[in-house]
Write an enzyme that holds these catalytic residues in place. Structure first.
Site, PDB file in Angstrom:
ATOM      1  N   HIS A   1       0.856  -1.204   0.000  1.00  0.00           N
ATOM      2  CA  HIS A   1       0.000   0.000   0.000  1.00  0.00           C
ATOM      3  C   HIS A   1       0.880   1.238   0.000  1.00  0.00           C
ATOM      4  O   HIS A   1       1.946   1.250   0.610  1.00  0.00           O
ATOM      5  CB  HIS A   1      -0.895   0.017   1.253  1.00  0.00           C
ATOM      6  CG  HIS A   1      -2.060   0.930   1.099  1.00  0.00           C
ATOM      7  ND1 HIS A   1      -1.951   2.273   1.367  1.00  0.00           N
ATOM      8  CD2 HIS A   1      -3.316   0.715   0.673  1.00  0.00           C
ATOM      9  CE1 HIS A   1      -3.120   2.846   1.122  1.00  0.00           C
ATOM     10  NE2 HIS A   1      -3.971   1.923   0.695  1.00  0.00           N
TER      11      HIS A   1
ATOM     12  N   ASP B   1      -7.971  -5.181  -0.359  1.00  0.00           N
ATOM     13  CA  ASP B   1      -8.441  -6.053  -1.452  1.00  0.00           C
ATOM     14  C   ASP B   1      -8.104  -7.514  -1.243  1.00  0.00           C
ATOM     15  O   ASP B   1      -8.526  -8.359  -2.034  1.00  0.00           O
ATOM     16  CB  ASP B   1      -7.819  -5.572  -2.775  1.00  0.00           C
ATOM     17  CG  ASP B   1      -8.364  -4.215  -3.176  1.00  0.00           C
ATOM     18  OD1 ASP B   1      -7.559  -3.316  -3.499  1.00  0.00           O
ATOM     19  OD2 ASP B   1      -9.588  -4.048  -3.125  1.00  0.00           O
TER      20      ASP B   1
HETATM   21  C1  SDX Z   1      -6.140   0.022  -3.125  1.00  0.00           C
HETATM   22  O1  SDX Z   1      -4.291   4.481  -2.214  1.00  0.00           O
HETATM   23  C2  SDX Z   1      -5.238   3.892  -1.610  1.00  0.00           C
HETATM   24  O2  SDX Z   1      -5.653   4.236  -0.519  1.00  0.00           O
HETATM   25  C3  SDX Z   1      -5.838   2.708  -2.360  1.00  0.00           C
HETATM   26  C4  SDX Z   1      -6.874   1.913  -1.614  1.00  0.00           C
HETATM   27  C5  SDX Z   1      -8.133   2.712  -1.386  1.00  0.00           C
HETATM   28  O3  SDX Z   1      -8.838   2.400  -0.434  1.00  0.00           O
HETATM   29  O4  SDX Z   1      -8.441   3.590  -2.233  1.00  0.00           O
HETATM   30  O5  SDX Z   1      -6.352   1.485  -0.369  1.00  0.00           O
HETATM   31  C6  SDX Z   1      -7.287   0.666  -2.404  1.00  0.00           C
HETATM   32  O6  SDX Z   1      -5.896   0.324  -4.269  1.00  0.00           O
HETATM   33  C7  SDX Z   1      -5.276  -0.974  -2.365  1.00  0.00           C
HETATM   34  C8  SDX Z   1      -4.051  -1.465  -3.211  1.00  0.00           C
HETATM   35  C9  SDX Z   1      -4.540  -2.547  -4.177  1.00  0.00           C
HETATM   36  N1  SDX Z   1      -3.448  -2.917  -5.115  1.00  0.00           N
HETATM   37  C10 SDX Z   1      -2.799  -4.093  -5.032  1.00  0.00           C
HETATM   38  O7  SDX Z   1      -3.008  -4.915  -4.143  1.00  0.00           O
HETATM   39  C11 SDX Z   1      -1.821  -4.340  -6.161  1.00  0.00           C
HETATM   40  C12 SDX Z   1      -0.502  -4.879  -5.599  1.00  0.00           C
HETATM   41  N2  SDX Z   1       0.124  -3.808  -4.850  1.00  0.00           N
HETATM   42  C13 SDX Z   1       1.204  -3.055  -5.516  1.00  0.00           C
HETATM   43  O8  SDX Z   1       0.967  -2.864  -6.889  1.00  0.00           O
HETATM   44  C14 SDX Z   1       1.622  -1.806  -4.736  1.00  0.00           C
HETATM   45  O9  SDX Z   1       1.845  -2.218  -3.451  1.00  0.00           O
HETATM   46  C15 SDX Z   1       0.729  -0.593  -4.709  1.00  0.00           C
HETATM   47  C16 SDX Z   1       0.290  -0.169  -6.065  1.00  0.00           C
HETATM   48  C17 SDX Z   1      -0.484  -0.853  -3.854  1.00  0.00           C
HETATM   49  C18 SDX Z   1       1.528   0.533  -4.051  1.00  0.00           C
HETATM   50  O10 SDX Z   1       2.563   0.836  -4.899  1.00  0.00           O
HETATM   51  P1  SDX Z   1       3.666   1.965  -4.519  1.00  0.00           P
HETATM   52  O11 SDX Z   1       3.283   2.700  -3.293  1.00  0.00           O
HETATM   53  O12 SDX Z   1       3.923   2.751  -5.775  1.00  0.00           O
HETATM   54  O13 SDX Z   1       4.906   1.133  -4.093  1.00  0.00           O
HETATM   55  P2  SDX Z   1       5.990   0.527  -5.095  1.00  0.00           P
HETATM   56  O14 SDX Z   1       5.318  -0.120  -6.277  1.00  0.00           O
HETATM   57  O15 SDX Z   1       7.017   1.572  -5.334  1.00  0.00           O
HETATM   58  O16 SDX Z   1       6.589  -0.661  -4.195  1.00  0.00           O
HETATM   59  C19 SDX Z   1       7.656  -0.414  -3.278  1.00  0.00           C
HETATM   60  C20 SDX Z   1       8.490  -1.697  -3.329  1.00  0.00           C
HETATM   61  C21 SDX Z   1       8.960  -2.060  -4.750  1.00  0.00           C
HETATM   62  O17 SDX Z   1      10.127  -2.833  -4.607  1.00  0.00           O
HETATM   63  P3  SDX Z   1      11.573  -2.095  -4.781  1.00  0.00           P
HETATM   64  O18 SDX Z   1      11.525  -1.404  -6.153  1.00  0.00           O
HETATM   65  O19 SDX Z   1      11.665  -1.108  -3.624  1.00  0.00           O
HETATM   66  O20 SDX Z   1      12.599  -3.196  -4.704  1.00  0.00           O
HETATM   67  O21 SDX Z   1       7.682  -2.808  -2.907  1.00  0.00           O
HETATM   68  C22 SDX Z   1       7.529  -3.728  -3.984  1.00  0.00           C
HETATM   69  C23 SDX Z   1       7.878  -2.971  -5.257  1.00  0.00           C
HETATM   70  O22 SDX Z   1       8.389  -3.884  -6.244  1.00  0.00           O
HETATM   71  N3  SDX Z   1       6.128  -4.141  -3.997  1.00  0.00           N
HETATM   72  C24 SDX Z   1       5.681  -5.369  -4.205  1.00  0.00           C
HETATM   73  C25 SDX Z   1       4.295  -5.305  -4.059  1.00  0.00           C
HETATM   74  N4  SDX Z   1       3.931  -4.056  -3.778  1.00  0.00           N
HETATM   75  C26 SDX Z   1       5.059  -3.331  -3.747  1.00  0.00           C
HETATM   76  N5  SDX Z   1       6.336  -6.524  -4.499  1.00  0.00           N
HETATM   77  C27 SDX Z   1       5.540  -7.616  -4.650  1.00  0.00           C
HETATM   78  N6  SDX Z   1       4.205  -7.642  -4.530  1.00  0.00           N
HETATM   79  C28 SDX Z   1       3.547  -6.498  -4.238  1.00  0.00           C
HETATM   80  N7  SDX Z   1       2.224  -6.503  -4.113  1.00  0.00           N
END
Ligand code: SDX
Length: 392
Positions: A271, A328
């Protein structure tokens, strides 16, 4: 000329506005609507009560809530011509795309723009949006199934109507399980607002040009559709099914999720704000056990989800990045137990998030926020002279 522009991709460190609606503390996993904790509201309030709180700022008295519910009932009929719009879609169209189109189409039948300074007009627009959105949201499912489109029953409650609008067939009355209504009330409350998430920021920026409420909500539906946002609840179930079909090997999928060369992400994990457990995920995880228990549903995917959570939470990569289950991760398990098809999961997120979008749109307009228009850092070609096509 402007001062030095700093780029902030995804606005990770940018505050877009001041707001009195929702408070999040990502470190401690705290979520409050208008100062009330999500735990209290999910346990003790109904979805329309929380909708009123988000939009008007106070918990309604019994008479205010009754008036709100009755005023919404004034707008639960949708123009019959809307049916020919939905008829134009193939049955295979994704419900979120149909919902976004139908929401925008509502403008055609309600062309008068809302004078937000007129409290009565604004109140009517709020009730109209809440009433009609629920009906057209369920129509997206009825279209997929080739079922006739149902009408709202003004003698029944809002959440009970959702189940009837979805599942009642001309062949006979549909009995709504009160336990399902209670669980859905709670789920819609948990999705109702979440400060400046992607879809809410979309609603605000579209509304900041003074585009109408239906147009702004339609844009929010489209933003929510993405698998990185609300679309994740559908992607989680598809991921759990994939793991189940691969013999339940969760360790293999956790490994895939850490592999930078593999686009696979653990859906429902991570998140932007919560660097701790998403408080909603905690409540939904407990509700999943309760609902499946009372419905007598055994779902192997719930067991896989719990195993996946356990393995990921013990994994160094996930711990180093503060990746926890989000809203989710478990919600789809409950929707599935209720017989709701996976393509409709994000539509349910939209139904829950609607009052938040409305509240934020209203606050943005009443605060007279300026039109959203960020700058950029130009990295394209320097000045160059035009070349005739014969010389290229
Ligand atoms: C919602 O914003 C909100 O409030 C949203 C929400 C709402 O109520 O409106 O809460 C609802 O959208 C919840 C999120 C649902 N999405 C997912 O579950 C999809 C999977 N999650 C990721 O795509 C990600 O965690 C996000 C999109 C939720 C957040 O992305 P960020 O904040 O841009 O973080 P990032 O992608 O930069 O990740 C930071 C690190 C990265 O690794 P490094 O580059 O530092 O090595 O964490 C890793 C990412 O690769 N990472 C994950 C991961 N999520 C982040 N690695 C594996 N699996 C994951 N799910």
């Amino acid at each position: 000329a402007t001062g030095a522009i700093t780029i902030d991709p995804g606005y990770k460190n940018t505050g877009s506005c001041k707001s009195e609606i929702t408070f999040l503390n990502g470190e401690e996993g705290v979520l409050r609507y208008r100062g009330y904790t999500i735990e209290d509201l999910a346990e003790k309030a109904t979805f329309l009560e929380v909708s009123y709180l988000l939009i008007f700022g106070e918990l309604p008295t019994a008479s205010q809530l009754e008036k709100f519910e009755n005023d919404i009932r004034k707008y639960t009929m949708v123009s019959e011509e809307m049916k020919s719009i939905i008829d134009g879609f193939p049955r295979t169209a994704h419900p979120m795309g149909v919902l976004s189109s139908l929401t925008s189409a509502l403008t055609a039948f309600n062309p008068k723009s809302v004078n937000v300074e007129n409290e009565k007009e604004l109140y009517e627009a709020v009730c109209k949006t809440i009433g009609k959105f629920l009906v057209i949201a369920t129509w997206t499912f009825r279209k997929r199934m080739g079922y006739p489109l149902n009408y709202y029953d003004n003698t029944k409650g809002y959440v009970e109507n959702f189940m009837r609008l979805m599942f009642e067939l001309p062949t006979g009355p549909y009995k709504v399980d009160p336990k399902v209504v209670a669980a859905l009330d709670k789920l819609f409350i948990l999705h109702a607002d979440h400060e400046q998430n992607c879809s809410t920021s979309t609603v605000r920026i579209v509304g900041s040009s003074h585009a109408g409420l239906f147009a702004s909500i339609s844009a929010g539906v489209s933003a929510l559709w993405g698998p990185l946002h609300g679309g994740a609840n559908q992607a989680v179930l598809e991921m759990l099914q994939q793991i189940h079909d691969n013999g339940g090997d969760v360790a293999k999928f956790v490994l895939k999720a850490k592999d930078k060369n593999d686009p696979f992400r653990l859906m429902g994990f991570g998140h932007r704000v919560y660097k701790n457990f998403d408080p909603r995920a905690k409540i939904i995880k407990k509700a999943a056990d309760d609902v499946l228990g009372t419905l007598g549903v055994e779902d192997p995917l719930l067991d896989i989800a719990k195993q996946l959570e356990k393995v990921a939470l013990e994994d160094e990569y996930f711990k180093a990045r503060n990746l926890y289950p989000n809203v989710d991760f478990y919600s789809g398990i409950i929707y599935r137990a209720m017989g709701i098809p996976v393509e409709m999961f994000t539509v349910l997120f939209a139904i829950g998030r609607l009052p938040g979008w409305i509240a934020q749109w209203k606050e943005m307009r009443l605060n007279k926020e300026p039109i959203g228009r960020p700058r950029q850092v130009y990295t394209g070609s320097p000045l160059r002279a035009f070349k005739e096509v014969k010389d290229r």
